[in-house]
Design a protein around this motif. Sequence first.
Motif, mmCIF file in Angstrom:
data_model
loop_
_atom_site.group_PDB
_atom_site.id
_atom_site.type_symbol
_atom_site.label_atom_id
_atom_site.label_comp_id
_atom_site.label_asym_id
_atom_site.label_seq_id
_atom_site.Cartn_x
_atom_site.Cartn_y
_atom_site.Cartn_z
ATOM 1 N N TRP B 89 31.989 38.190 40.242
ATOM 2 C CA TRP B 89 32.464 39.296 41.079
ATOM 3 C C TRP B 89 33.853 39.006 41.645
ATOM 4 O O TRP B 89 34.653 39.917 41.830
ATOM 5 N N HIS B 90 34.145 37.739 41.895
ATOM 6 C CA HIS B 90 35.483 37.368 42.371
ATOM 7 C C HIS B 90 36.524 37.709 41.294
ATOM 8 O O HIS B 90 37.629 38.148 41.601
ATOM 9 N N HIS B 91 36.144 37.544 40.029
ATOM 10 C CA HIS B 91 37.017 37.940 38.927
ATOM 11 C C HIS B 91 37.260 39.447 38.939
ATOM 12 O O HIS B 91 38.367 39.920 38.732
ATOM 13 N N VAL B 92 36.167 40.182 39.169
ATOM 14 C CA VAL B 92 36.269 41.650 39.081
ATOM 15 C C VAL B 92 36.937 42.247 40.322
ATOM 16 O O VAL B 92 37.822 43.082 40.227
ATOM 17 N N PHE B 93 36.468 41.835 41.490
ATOM 18 C CA PHE B 93 36.977 42.391 42.749
ATOM 19 C C PHE B 93 38.085 41.497 43.284
ATOM 20 O O PHE B 93 38.112 41.165 44.465
ATOM 21 N N ALA B 94 39.008 41.151 42.398
ATOM 22 C CA ALA B 94 39.978 40.106 42.701
ATOM 23 C C ALA B 94 40.757 40.371 43.982
ATOM 24 O O ALA B 94 41.526 41.331 44.066
ATOM 25 N N THR B 95 40.544 39.519 44.935
ATOM 26 C CA THR B 95 41.191 39.618 46.251
ATOM 27 C C THR B 95 41.898 38.300 46.491
ATOM 28 O O THR B 95 41.329 37.241 46.220
ATOM 29 N N GLY B 96 43.123 38.354 46.981
ATOM 30 C CA GLY B 96 43.927 37.133 47.019
ATOM 31 C C GLY B 96 44.407 36.719 48.396
ATOM 32 O O GLY B 96 44.929 37.507 49.183
ATOM 33 N N ARG B 154 41.851 54.331 44.579
ATOM 34 C CA ARG B 154 42.248 54.235 43.178
ATOM 35 C C ARG B 154 41.614 53.030 42.497
ATOM 36 O O ARG B 154 41.007 53.135 41.432
ATOM 37 N N GLU B 155 41.782 51.856 43.135
ATOM 38 C CA GLU B 155 41.299 50.639 42.474
ATOM 39 C C GLU B 155 39.773 50.616 42.401
ATOM 40 O O GLU B 155 39.202 50.072 41.464
ATOM 41 N N LEU B 156 39.125 51.219 43.393
ATOM 42 C CA LEU B 156 37.664 51.312 43.343
ATOM 43 C C LEU B 156 37.224 51.982 42.042
ATOM 44 O O LEU B 156 36.287 51.532 41.378
ATOM 45 N N LEU B 157 37.942 53.044 41.670
ATOM 46 C CA LEU B 157 37.579 53.779 40.466
ATOM 47 C C LEU B 157 38.122 53.111 39.199
ATOM 48 O O LEU B 157 37.438 53.015 38.185
ATOM 49 N N GLU B 158 39.370 52.618 39.312
ATOM 50 C CA GLU B 158 40.020 52.093 38.102
ATOM 51 C C GLU B 158 39.537 50.710 37.722
ATOM 52 O O GLU B 158 39.336 50.416 36.548
ATOM 53 N N LEU B 159 39.394 49.846 38.713
ATOM 54 C CA LEU B 159 39.111 48.447 38.412
ATOM 55 C C LEU B 159 37.716 47.981 38.804
ATOM 56 O O LEU B 159 37.238 46.996 38.271
ATOM 57 N N PHE B 160 37.084 48.683 39.762
ATOM 58 C CA PHE B 160 35.819 48.154 40.266
ATOM 59 C C PHE B 160 34.611 48.924 39.787
ATOM 60 O O PHE B 160 33.494 48.504 40.053
ATOM 61 N N SER B 161 34.791 50.070 39.119
ATOM 62 C CA SER B 161 33.593 50.796 38.700
ATOM 63 C C SER B 161 33.696 51.510 37.363
ATOM 64 O O SER B 161 32.895 51.257 36.488
ATOM 65 N N MET B 162 34.650 52.410 37.189
ATOM 66 C CA MET B 162 34.571 53.255 35.996
ATOM 67 C C MET B 162 35.645 53.023 34.946
ATOM 68 O O MET B 162 35.418 53.233 33.778
ATOM 69 N N LEU B 244 30.450 42.237 32.241
ATOM 70 C CA LEU B 244 29.420 41.193 32.122
ATOM 71 C C LEU B 244 29.483 40.538 30.748
ATOM 72 O O LEU B 244 29.338 39.328 30.613
ATOM 73 N N TYR B 245 29.691 41.341 29.733
ATOM 74 C CA TYR B 245 29.782 40.800 28.368
ATOM 75 C C TYR B 245 30.967 39.844 28.261
ATOM 76 O O TYR B 245 30.852 38.734 27.753
ATOM 77 N N ASN B 246 32.114 40.267 28.773
ATOM 78 C CA ASN B 246 33.321 39.447 28.675
ATOM 79 C C ASN B 246 33.171 38.129 29.438
ATOM 80 O O ASN B 246 33.687 37.102 29.036
ATOM 81 N N PHE B 247 32.447 38.175 30.546
ATOM 82 C CA PHE B 247 32.343 36.972 31.372
ATOM 83 C C PHE B 247 31.218 36.051 30.906
ATOM 84 O O PHE B 247 31.362 34.842 30.896
ATOM 85 N N VAL B 348 45.228 42.196 41.857
ATOM 86 C CA VAL B 348 43.894 42.814 41.947
ATOM 87 C C VAL B 348 43.273 42.991 40.553
ATOM 88 O O VAL B 348 42.077 43.201 40.428
ATOM 89 N N GLU B 349 44.078 42.856 39.504
ATOM 90 C CA GLU B 349 43.511 42.921 38.160
ATOM 91 C C GLU B 349 42.823 41.633 37.763
ATOM 92 O O GLU B 349 42.210 41.547 36.705
ATOM 93 N N GLY B 350 42.939 40.622 38.597
ATOM 94 C CA GLY B 350 42.211 39.390 38.325
ATOM 95 C C GLY B 350 42.902 38.519 37.290
ATOM 96 O O GLY B 350 44.030 38.756 36.904
ATOM 97 N N TRP B 351 42.198 37.504 36.854
ATOM 98 C CA TRP B 351 42.764 36.565 35.890
ATOM 99 C C TRP B 351 42.612 37.081 34.460
ATOM 100 O O TRP B 351 41.620 37.704 34.111
ATOM 101 N N HIS B 352 43.572 36.753 33.631
ATOM 102 C CA HIS B 352 43.427 37.005 32.203
ATOM 103 C C HIS B 352 42.657 35.841 31.610
ATOM 104 O O HIS B 352 42.982 34.686 31.862
ATOM 105 N N THR B 353 41.640 36.154 30.842
ATOM 106 C CA THR B 353 40.704 35.128 30.390
ATOM 107 C C THR B 353 40.882 34.851 28.903
ATOM 108 O O THR B 353 41.881 35.238 28.301
ATOM 109 N N GLY B 354 39.910 34.135 28.331
ATOM 110 C CA GLY B 354 39.983 33.833 26.911
ATOM 111 C C GLY B 354 41.163 32.925 26.599
ATOM 112 O O GLY B 354 41.469 32.000 27.349
ATOM 113 N N LEU B 355 41.853 33.207 25.508
ATOM 114 C CA LEU B 355 42.966 32.352 25.103
ATOM 115 C C LEU B 355 44.095 32.355 26.111
ATOM 116 O O LEU B 355 44.905 31.424 26.164
ATOM 117 N N GLU B 356 44.146 33.397 26.922
ATOM 118 C CA GLU B 356 45.223 33.443 27.912
ATOM 119 C C GLU B 356 45.048 32.421 29.027
ATOM 120 O O GLU B 356 45.931 32.262 29.855
#
Lengths: 384, 455
Positions: B89-96, B154-162, B244-247, B348-356
């Motif tokens: 959730w820290h990844h998703v709801f990225a707060t710094g 905006r971010e609630l809709l764009e990044l945290f839910s839909m 969830l799949y990505n993480f 707020v977009e969180g960390w880029h994962t995988g090879l990044e």
Amino acid sequence: MTTTVKAKENTLVVLQLTGGNDFMDTIIPYTNGIYYDSRPTLATDQNDVLPFTNELAFHPAFASLKKLYDEDKVAIIQGIGYENSSRSHFRAMDIMHTCEPIKIGTQGWLGRAIQEIDPQKKNVLTGVNIGRGLPRAMTLTGVPVASVGDLDNYGLMTSIEDAAYRSNMLDNFKNLYTQAIGSGPVSDFLGRTGNDILSSAELLKDVPSRYESTVEYANNPIAKSLRDVARIHTADMGTRIFYVQHGGYDTHADQGPNHPRLLKELGDAVYDFMQDLKEHDAAEEVTILIFTEFGRRMRDNGSGTDHGAGGGAFIVGESINGGLYGEYPPLDPSEWQDGENLKFTVDFRGVYATVLEQCLGLDPEPMVFGSYEQLKPYRNGSTE
Amino acid sequence: MTSEKCELIAHLYRRAGFGITKDELSALSSRNYEEIAESLLDPSQDSGVNIDTWRRYHNGAHHQIYRNEWIYKMVNTRNPLEEKMALFWHHVFATGQSKLEHPTVMGIQIDMLRRVGMTNFRDILVELSKDPAMIYWLDNSENHNGSPNENYGRELLELFSMGVGNYDEDDIKNASRAFTGWTFNQPVPIYPHGDYPATFKFDHDDHDFTEKTFLGETGNFNGEDIIDIIVKQPATARFVARHLYNFFVADEYQVPAWNENPPKDPEAIDLLAETFQKSHGDITRVMRVLLNSDFFKSSRFKKVKSPTEFIVGVLKLTGEYSDPTVITPDYGSMGTLMGQELLNPPTVEGWHTGLEWLDAGILSERVNFAVESVSDTSKTRVNQISQDENATNHLNDATADKIFDYCMGEFPGLSITEADKQRIYDTVETNTRDTKEKIVNYLQCIVSTPEYQLT
């Protein structure tokens, strides 16, 4: 003394003063009563300063930089900043690193420059950061940048002391990572990245032993970092951009003893660095850009100063037309930004554009995201 | 336990936690996979971490303290999925922390994520919307009746839910109006009073109580009403499923690319999204389906370890940080050097994962950290594995492959090619003489493989 076979390529050394250097206490308006009134605790004694105009003086601890200024090698850029500047270290520094004052950027202006200089990644040492981790200024996905925390002990398996043991481990590593290439995208990436590490380590490993100098740098972090830059630069590794950081400028308290100490360390290190480069006939092509994320509050707080605005910058080099650039921010209280800070007069992106175009020969607009007025600090228009 | 089962359980623990040691694995041998997964999903015990003891050694409100406290919990918890879910959730709801400059409220946010992370998505979003760190991070404290600030809406809709494309600008405006008044009590200033956290406050006088239309429904919506509507949307179920799949399952594209790039395993996403919808956003239910699915079980080593996973994995392997000490290395700063500063994602977009997660400098830091850690025979488990006579006596005069297999027992499921193994045997033979030295050298070789970077 190294003899160079390659043509000299212009090299930029970006020196970040971390924490917000107090510009007003670095280049001091020593004849203006407002300076003394605003800084009842901290104002430097008028008799100690080192004047260079009727109105401005160097802080006495910055004597070494004044020596360079007197040799016509220092451009003092007064009052740099941007609209609605941030007073948060993190935000302000990010903005200085990414040139994105509004949205949050994650990629840096120097990362973009390195990519432009070496798009095929032919030289993993095109950009070198002195220190561990990578500053955002140099970050750009896909652009390799070497972060050299300890030049004398750089690379992999550095905790293994036995040289033969370590050498075997490095050979083993090379085998593992070379074998990984060709077995799928993830393994490929790992394989190539692993080999990049070995390449940069291989390139850098002889640098310390090749270096000879009569210059004795001081024993402090900034001096050591600039010495590392000198060692790599004089070894002709093809590095075009170096990044170096000097920390400790966030002088909310105890500015009295600390700021002079920092200025002395900085001035001496830059002076020694320039001497070292000259001794190696490697100075003409080098430009040093010294910057900070913001200036500090007009009024002191009794022990130090809080975050402000209007930090200055310095461009130092053999090819520089020394002097004052921009305008000293107005000191009259009626003109203080937000009633408490120095206004900026030069946009920091104009300073970046200046070195990007006039030192490195690059088109600055895509790197600083816009067209900003440049200064003309070079004697011949640019380092040719 | 069969090696297949060992490898499967180890995979489960790497993904639903931070790895598992050989001893922890043995302790599970009598239980089957479903039982083990269930005990992760619904632990009947507390975490076993005595944080008060830790706090006696490291107290204060600096963000370094909170990061290192969290790492300590990750290393020592008996309920690793709790911590892993908080990290998710820290990844998703990225707060710094970099904007907040108030470490304590970041620590409180992580505690909240841990507390509600496995409950249902509605409650999670409500807690998030009331979290002072989040409110300040996305400027909801500037969201006023009559002059709304749309950042959180905006971010609630764009990044945290839909995700983009499932709502329009009017929905953002109306969602923002519904969250007016959701603010916090200004805490006393840090200088000179100390770091006292802000607390949530619903400012009745600043709330827009009038009618709003949101995703086709109309009413005098408050924040909770907006969240209720959000949670019902199929787009929400899909978005959470992809996260969830990505993480937990396999590295996917980064979020901004999701609109152009379909999931690599669309059926897996469908299944998770369906479970989400049917259970009204019950995260435990969705995770139960995920952890027991074939697509999860067959996804071994399909992810690049995040810096946190890498560091905690090494700490578990070597047995360090099992107790606080006066001078504890700053593992949080190690994470920062490796590209993941806990409690301070870059945006707020969180960390880029995988090879990044990887570049030459970072890979160097990772390999050096791992090699240096396993070289230290004073560390509890390194000592156990390499120096303890009872463990190592049977290996005296053993062939290289026997000693290597013994070491590989610490890395269930990790597979090295025959050619690479032969090369490793030669390296170790050249470097070392006695068995104990060989064991350490094999460990160093194993943790420096490309395979060890993956989970």
